[in-house]
Design an enzyme around this catalytic site. Sequence first.
Site, PDB file in Angstrom:
ATOM      1  N   ASP A   1     -11.017  -8.600   7.622  1.00  0.00           N
ATOM      2  CA  ASP A   1     -12.414  -8.437   7.201  1.00  0.00           C
ATOM      3  C   ASP A   1     -13.119  -9.793   7.178  1.00  0.00           C
ATOM      4  O   ASP A   1     -14.279  -9.921   7.568  1.00  0.00           O
ATOM      5  CB  ASP A   1     -12.499  -7.799   5.800  1.00  0.00           C
ATOM      6  CG  ASP A   1     -12.631  -6.285   5.877  1.00  0.00           C
ATOM      7  OD1 ASP A   1     -12.174  -5.714   6.886  1.00  0.00           O
ATOM      8  OD2 ASP A   1     -13.195  -5.683   4.938  1.00  0.00           O
TER       9      ASP A   1
ATOM     10  N   ASP B   1      -3.339 -18.067   1.304  1.00  0.00           N
ATOM     11  CA  ASP B   1      -4.518 -18.710   0.710  1.00  0.00           C
ATOM     12  C   ASP B   1      -5.056 -19.788   1.656  1.00  0.00           C
ATOM     13  O   ASP B   1      -6.266 -19.926   1.844  1.00  0.00           O
ATOM     14  CB  ASP B   1      -4.211 -19.282  -0.694  1.00  0.00           C
ATOM     15  CG  ASP B   1      -2.800 -19.829  -0.844  1.00  0.00           C
ATOM     16  OD1 ASP B   1      -2.009 -19.704   0.112  1.00  0.00           O
ATOM     17  OD2 ASP B   1      -2.498 -20.398  -1.907  1.00  0.00           O
TER      18      ASP B   1
ATOM     19  N   LYS C   1       3.207 -15.482   1.845  1.00  0.00           N
ATOM     20  CA  LYS C   1       3.092 -16.181   0.558  1.00  0.00           C
ATOM     21  C   LYS C   1       4.522 -16.508   0.132  1.00  0.00           C
ATOM     22  O   LYS C   1       5.020 -16.056  -0.906  1.00  0.00           O
ATOM     23  CB  LYS C   1       2.363 -15.251  -0.432  1.00  0.00           C
ATOM     24  CG  LYS C   1       1.945 -15.895  -1.725  1.00  0.00           C
ATOM     25  CD  LYS C   1       0.796 -16.863  -1.592  1.00  0.00           C
ATOM     26  CE  LYS C   1       0.510 -17.524  -2.915  1.00  0.00           C
ATOM     27  NZ  LYS C   1      -0.288 -18.731  -2.803  1.00  0.00           N
TER      28      LYS C   1
ATOM     29  N   TYR D   1       0.824  -1.218   0.000  1.00  0.00           N
ATOM     30  CA  TYR D   1       0.000   0.000   0.000  1.00  0.00           C
ATOM     31  C   TYR D   1       0.857   1.267   0.000  1.00  0.00           C
ATOM     32  O   TYR D   1       0.404   2.339  -0.369  1.00  0.00           O
ATOM     33  CB  TYR D   1      -0.939   0.042   1.221  1.00  0.00           C
ATOM     34  CG  TYR D   1      -2.032  -1.023   1.216  1.00  0.00           C
ATOM     35  CD1 TYR D   1      -2.172  -1.904   0.164  1.00  0.00           C
ATOM     36  CD2 TYR D   1      -2.918  -1.130   2.274  1.00  0.00           C
ATOM     37  CE1 TYR D   1      -3.154  -2.883   0.166  1.00  0.00           C
ATOM     38  CE2 TYR D   1      -3.907  -2.099   2.287  1.00  0.00           C
ATOM     39  CZ  TYR D   1      -4.013  -2.979   1.232  1.00  0.00           C
ATOM     40  OH  TYR D   1      -4.991  -3.944   1.241  1.00  0.00           O
TER      41      TYR D   1
ATOM     42  N   ASP E   1      -5.269  -6.783   6.021  1.00  0.00           N
ATOM     43  CA  ASP E   1      -6.463  -6.031   5.640  1.00  0.00           C
ATOM     44  C   ASP E   1      -7.572  -7.008   5.227  1.00  0.00           C
ATOM     45  O   ASP E   1      -8.716  -6.949   5.696  1.00  0.00           O
ATOM     46  CB  ASP E   1      -6.076  -5.119   4.459  1.00  0.00           C
ATOM     47  CG  ASP E   1      -7.153  -4.122   4.089  1.00  0.00           C
ATOM     48  OD1 ASP E   1      -8.143  -4.022   4.839  1.00  0.00           O
ATOM     49  OD2 ASP E   1      -7.006  -3.439   3.061  1.00  0.00           O
TER      50      ASP E   1
END
Length: 367
Positions: A258, A230, A198, A146, A254
């Site tokens: 959620d 994943d 990852k 980001y 992030d």
Amino acid sequence: MTKKIVILPGDGIGPEIVMQAVMVLHEIGDKFNHGFIISEQLIGDVSLETVGCSLPDKTIEKCKESDAVLLGAVGGDPNVNKWKDHPEGDRPEKGLLKIRKELNLYSNLRPAILYPQLKDASPLKSEIIGNNLDVMIVRELISGIYFGKKNRTVNEADDEESFATDELFYSKKEIRRILKNGFEIAQKRNKNVVVVDKANVLETSKLWREVTAEVAKDFPDVTYSHMYVDNAAMQLVVNPKQFDVIVTTNMFGDILSDEASMITGSIGMLPSASLGDTKLGLYEPSHGSAPDIAGKDIANPIATILSVAMMFRYSFDLEKEARAIENAVGKVLEEGYRTKDIYTDGDTLVGTAKMGELICERIENNE
Ligand code: NAD
């Protein structure tokens, strides 16, 4: 005790939910004999409308001078690109990213706690969630993709030569401090950390793994493992109870937080704290500005109210006050009061303001 608190109501449902949280602050002040000097400042869309930028210098200055910051939410309707022609490319969300960076708040704590009273509001089967769920997601907040360099190359004649890039950058220092924070939190909980990455494709993830091994040496009482993002997304819905503390990057955190929030019934229930090297923290609900329900008195204020509890715990070291707020929320839920997002048949439906009032009435100082 007197503390300086800056409130940043922001956009959409922000002002409605922050108003309820401020009432809770005053209630705690009265019952526990604390004083608060509250200053309201601008951020986000409302700030762009008022002074032409998403984060005025005055807001930054006031936040830096404060003991804690309470934020509602920023941003307008995601389907309307209202600020696309802004001369400096400013947008409401930039204000939020900038204030986190200005205050050097690199550690975002997002507890996903399922209140037993809300079991029916969780989309997961009761045999998966059991009687309660308590996962702490520790998300790196001011680096990663980001904040990496962005580039857009345009070639009208050739689609292959028209492209965009976002750089994913992490220094060892940035990784070490967030991991240290995650391990410290695990020490006060069930002493288990899962580092989500990852590493099968990303170089930054490989570095995260190396630094994890180094940091873990200082926490011999905490066990740890690694998990690909994943798989973590899958495990959160298949077996969420396996997790105690998850530590991860800005973007993975992030998304996973959620996902975890929905397991607990509603994103309207989840608080968050953003911390750095000092006691100054920024506290906000995990959700956004929810423009679809703004101004209707139906938003759930509990995430913001529980963020105030985190403020007492992490910035002020006042555990009794934090628990008084959490217990009051528990009592209101126990009595069957629900905002629309957590309502199921047989509950008592209440609006934003009424929910705030009910929680205030149940705050007790038992000591
Ligand atoms: P959102 O979290 O605002 O809303 C997602 C859904 O959850 C909506 O249906 C909304 O009505 C519901 N919801 C959210 N909070 C609720 C609450 N307290 N009570 C009941 N229902 C609630 O996410 P979005 O729709 O993707 O984004 C809306 C705006 O918020 C965008 O401008 C986005 O950029 C911004 N945003 C801000 C933050 C932040 O300030 N930290 C975080 C995420 C999104």
